[in-house]
Design an enzyme around this catalytic site. Structure first.
Site, PDB file in Angstrom:
ATOM      1  N   ASP A   7       0.875  -1.179   0.000  1.00 59.43           N
ATOM      2  CA  ASP A   7       0.000   0.000   0.000  1.00 59.43           C
ATOM      3  C   ASP A   7       0.910   1.227   0.000  1.00 59.43           C
ATOM      4  O   ASP A   7       2.129   1.116  -0.218  1.00 59.43           O
ATOM      5  CB  ASP A   7      -0.988  -0.046   1.182  1.00 59.43           C
ATOM      6  CG  ASP A   7      -0.317   0.137   2.537  1.00 59.43           C
ATOM      7  OD1 ASP A   7       0.931   0.212   2.595  1.00 59.43           O
ATOM      8  OD2 ASP A   7      -1.045   0.211   3.548  1.00 59.43           O
ATOM      9  N   CYS A  64       3.113  -3.312   3.987  1.00 59.98           N
ATOM     10  CA  CYS A  64       2.246  -2.194   4.397  1.00 59.98           C
ATOM     11  C   CYS A  64       2.944  -1.507   5.563  1.00 59.98           C
ATOM     12  O   CYS A  64       4.161  -1.665   5.733  1.00 59.98           O
ATOM     13  CB  CYS A  64       0.828  -2.665   4.710  1.00 59.98           C
ATOM     14  SG  CYS A  64       0.625  -3.688   6.188  1.00 59.98           S
ATOM     15  N   THR A  66       2.608  -1.933   8.897  1.00 56.01           N
ATOM     16  CA  THR A  66       3.003  -2.890   9.933  1.00 56.01           C
ATOM     17  C   THR A  66       3.298  -4.279   9.393  1.00 56.01           C
ATOM     18  O   THR A  66       3.853  -5.105  10.117  1.00 56.01           O
ATOM     19  CB  THR A  66       1.860  -3.043  10.960  1.00 56.01           C
ATOM     20  OG1 THR A  66       0.692  -3.489  10.240  1.00 56.01           O
ATOM     21  CG2 THR A  66       1.560  -1.737  11.673  1.00 56.01           C
ATOM     22  N   GLY A  67       2.824  -4.568   8.197  1.00 60.93           N
ATOM     23  CA  GLY A  67       2.881  -5.937   7.655  1.00 60.93           C
ATOM     24  C   GLY A  67       1.701  -6.777   8.110  1.00 60.93           C
ATOM     25  O   GLY A  67       1.517  -7.906   7.654  1.00 60.93           O
ATOM     26  N   GLY A  69      -1.914  -5.789   8.429  1.00 58.13           N
ATOM     27  CA  GLY A  69      -3.159  -5.705   7.647  1.00 58.13           C
ATOM     28  C   GLY A  69      -3.030  -6.457   6.328  1.00 58.13           C
ATOM     29  O   GLY A  69      -3.921  -7.226   5.934  1.00 58.13           O
ATOM     30  N   HIS A  97       9.328 -24.414   8.309  1.00 58.80           N
ATOM     31  CA  HIS A  97       8.273 -25.151   8.999  1.00 58.80           C
ATOM     32  C   HIS A  97       6.873 -24.913   8.448  1.00 58.80           C
ATOM     33  O   HIS A  97       6.025 -25.795   8.546  1.00 58.80           O
ATOM     34  CB  HIS A  97       8.275 -24.791  10.496  1.00 58.80           C
ATOM     35  CG  HIS A  97       9.422 -25.394  11.246  1.00 58.80           C
ATOM     36  ND1 HIS A  97       9.526 -25.350  12.610  1.00 58.80           N
ATOM     37  CD2 HIS A  97      10.532 -26.067  10.807  1.00 58.80           C
ATOM     38  CE1 HIS A  97      10.642 -25.961  12.998  1.00 58.80           C
ATOM     39  NE2 HIS A  97      11.273 -26.392  11.915  1.00 58.80           N
ATOM     40  N   HIS A 132       6.183 -31.422   9.230  1.00 56.47           N
ATOM     41  CA  HIS A 132       5.565 -30.111   8.989  1.00 56.47           C
ATOM     42  C   HIS A 132       4.528 -30.166   7.868  1.00 56.47           C
ATOM     43  O   HIS A 132       3.614 -29.348   7.829  1.00 56.47           O
ATOM     44  CB  HIS A 132       6.642 -29.077   8.685  1.00 56.47           C
ATOM     45  CG  HIS A 132       7.645 -28.961   9.796  1.00 56.47           C
ATOM     46  ND1 HIS A 132       7.302 -28.505  11.043  1.00 56.47           N
ATOM     47  CD2 HIS A 132       8.952 -29.304   9.846  1.00 56.47           C
ATOM     48  CE1 HIS A 132       8.370 -28.547  11.835  1.00 56.47           C
ATOM     49  NE2 HIS A 132       9.376 -29.032  11.134  1.00 56.47           N
TER      50      HIS A 132
HETATM   51  C1  RB5 Z   1      -1.908   2.585   6.583  1.00 59.51           C
HETATM   52  O1  RB5 Z   1      -1.918   3.790   7.286  1.00 59.51           O
HETATM   53  C2  RB5 Z   1      -1.715   1.425   7.526  1.00 59.51           C
HETATM   54  O2  RB5 Z   1      -2.855   1.273   8.307  1.00 59.51           O
HETATM   55  C3  RB5 Z   1      -1.412   0.162   6.767  1.00 59.51           C
HETATM   56  O3  RB5 Z   1      -0.270   0.353   5.989  1.00 59.51           O
HETATM   57  C4  RB5 Z   1      -1.095  -1.069   7.599  1.00 59.51           C
HETATM   58  O4  RB5 Z   1      -0.145  -0.787   8.570  1.00 59.51           O
HETATM   59  C5  RB5 Z   1      -2.236  -1.796   8.118  1.00 59.51           C
HETATM   60  O5  RB5 Z   1      -2.098  -2.873   8.740  1.00 59.51           O
END
Ligand code: RB5
Length: 149
Positions: A7, A64, A66-67, A69, A97, A132
């Site tokens: 994103d 994204c 945080t990775g 979402g 695994h 596994h």
């Molecule tokens: C976007 O602001 C943020 O919410 C998205 O990149 C991600 O971190 C969601 O999990």
């Protein structure tokens, strides 16, 4: 062939990862985002993961903020085993695994240098199989509505 997507929050890190893939002569297809303009991670997750499930791509790399979402969205695609990783051990063992076929990274968590190490070990580590495999099969069973207990 690797599918890569992000994103807006993941866009700058995705571009860094593409430079690494270029240096390593690893072929990839970029499903977007193509700029840092606000967009929705689920769209890129589905585009990249569809390419893995169809066999066009071997694995996906998604980024994204945080990775998290984007991994949640990726794991809704049948056949995808997506792992949100922020450390080397996780990126390695999710291949050994879990036979993960999608690596998800958080651009607001992991710097480019470390992220590239994670991509490198993820792409170069083979699934161990053995005991596994049964567990991977159970994940697929859940996906197919089967009760495991
Ligand atoms: C976007 O602001 C943020 O919410 C998205 O990149 C991600 O971190 C969601 O999990």
């Amino acid at each position: 062939m690797i599918a890569i997507g992000s994103d807006h929050a993941g866009f700058p890190l995705k571009e860094e990862i593409k430079k690494f893939l270029d240096e390593k002569n690893i072929a990839y297809t970029d499903v977007g985002a193509y700029s840092a303009e606000s967009c929705d991670y689920a769209v890129s997750a589905q585009k990249a993961c569809d390419k893995v499930v169809s066999g066009e791509c071997e694995k996906a790399i998604l980024v994204c903020g945080t990775g998290i979402g984007i991994s949640m969205a990726a794991n809704k695609v049948k056949g995808i085993r997506a792992a949100a990783c922020s450390d080397y051990f996780g990126a390695k063992y999710t291949r050994l695994h879990n036979d993960a076929n999608c690596l998800c990274l958080g651009a607001r968590i992991t710097g480019a240098g470390e992220a590239i190490e994670l991509v490198d070990v993820f792409l170069s580590t083979e699934f161990e199989g053995g005991r596994h495999q049964r567990r991977i099969d159970q994940i697929a069973d859940i996906e197919n509505g089967k009760k495991l207990y």
